[in-house]
Design an enzyme around this catalytic site. Sequence first.
Site, PDB file in Angstrom:
ATOM      1  N   ASP A   8       0.846  -1.187   0.000  1.00 41.01           N
ATOM      2  CA  ASP A   8       0.000   0.000   0.000  1.00 41.01           C
ATOM      3  C   ASP A   8       0.884   1.240   0.000  1.00 41.01           C
ATOM      4  O   ASP A   8       1.775   1.380   0.854  1.00 41.01           O
ATOM      5  CB  ASP A   8      -0.906   0.011   1.235  1.00 41.01           C
ATOM      6  CG  ASP A   8      -1.974  -1.069   1.174  1.00 41.01           C
ATOM      7  OD1 ASP A   8      -2.013  -1.809   0.174  1.00 41.01           O
ATOM      8  OD2 ASP A   8      -2.766  -1.172   2.134  1.00 41.01           O
ATOM      9  N   ASP A 130     -15.393  -3.280  -2.013  1.00 39.96           N
ATOM     10  CA  ASP A 130     -15.117  -3.110  -0.593  1.00 39.96           C
ATOM     11  C   ASP A 130     -16.459  -3.027   0.107  1.00 39.96           C
ATOM     12  O   ASP A 130     -17.309  -2.213  -0.266  1.00 39.96           O
ATOM     13  CB  ASP A 130     -14.325  -1.828  -0.342  1.00 39.96           C
ATOM     14  CG  ASP A 130     -13.042  -1.778  -1.166  1.00 39.96           C
ATOM     15  OD1 ASP A 130     -12.494  -2.859  -1.441  1.00 39.96           O
ATOM     16  OD2 ASP A 130     -12.604  -0.673  -1.515  1.00 39.96           O
TER      17      ASP A 130
END
Length: 249
Positions: A8, A130
């Site tokens: 990330d 998500d």
Amino acid sequence: MLVIPAIDLKDGQCVRLKQGRMDDSTTYGDDPVAMAARWVETGARRLHLVDLNGAFEGKPVNAEAVTAIARAYPDLPIQIGGGIRTAETIEAYLEAGVSYVIIGTQAVKEPAFVGEMCRRFPGHVIVGLDARDGYVATDGWAEVSTLKAVDLAKRFADDGVSSIVYTDIARDGMMQGVNIAATAELAREGGLPVIASGGVTHLGDIEALLEVADAGILGAITGRAIYEGKLDVAEAQRLCDAQLATRRS
């Protein structure tokens, strides 16, 4: 089933967030290419990159780091998510050597965009869903919609989407285990291979996913667990390979 390390990217650094909160991050390194090398050396066969700044700003911010990783490992499948909302962004990433682009927020807000991109870039489009309590979240998890993840996945099955990256945002970065039931349900009912994300804590989570892998689980993305030494990528991948060999024999 693949064990897929996550990198990330926030302000050019390798970090992990808790539940998608940009103000609650842990930094694990300032050299994304070196971090990629670390996971490749452990036997990773795919990498999951996320442009966190891009997810919040709606456009690529850490593209330079993503491109550097793709060029360092031209034969390694790499998937990138975060800030991918235009055909130009997708084209730029694919030309840089990225294998798959993950369309998240834009897929929820403009489903027709997914079909258009699948026709233009066949085999390279993944949809990232998500969800919190089964409902899809958008805009860097800041907004929760009234759309169910399973219903949305069904829409994309006919578009030529490569797979779904499914993240349970209540568990992501919290080391609480994978939501096995929700992941398996999405794989069975959504009609697309699913890559599980969020909550992978230890080898037991990989074993649990392997139990339902036949439903259509393509892989498991893991972040904090591998950065903190609670899960060994090589060991986890060996377990997956052994399970596959057993089923084939």
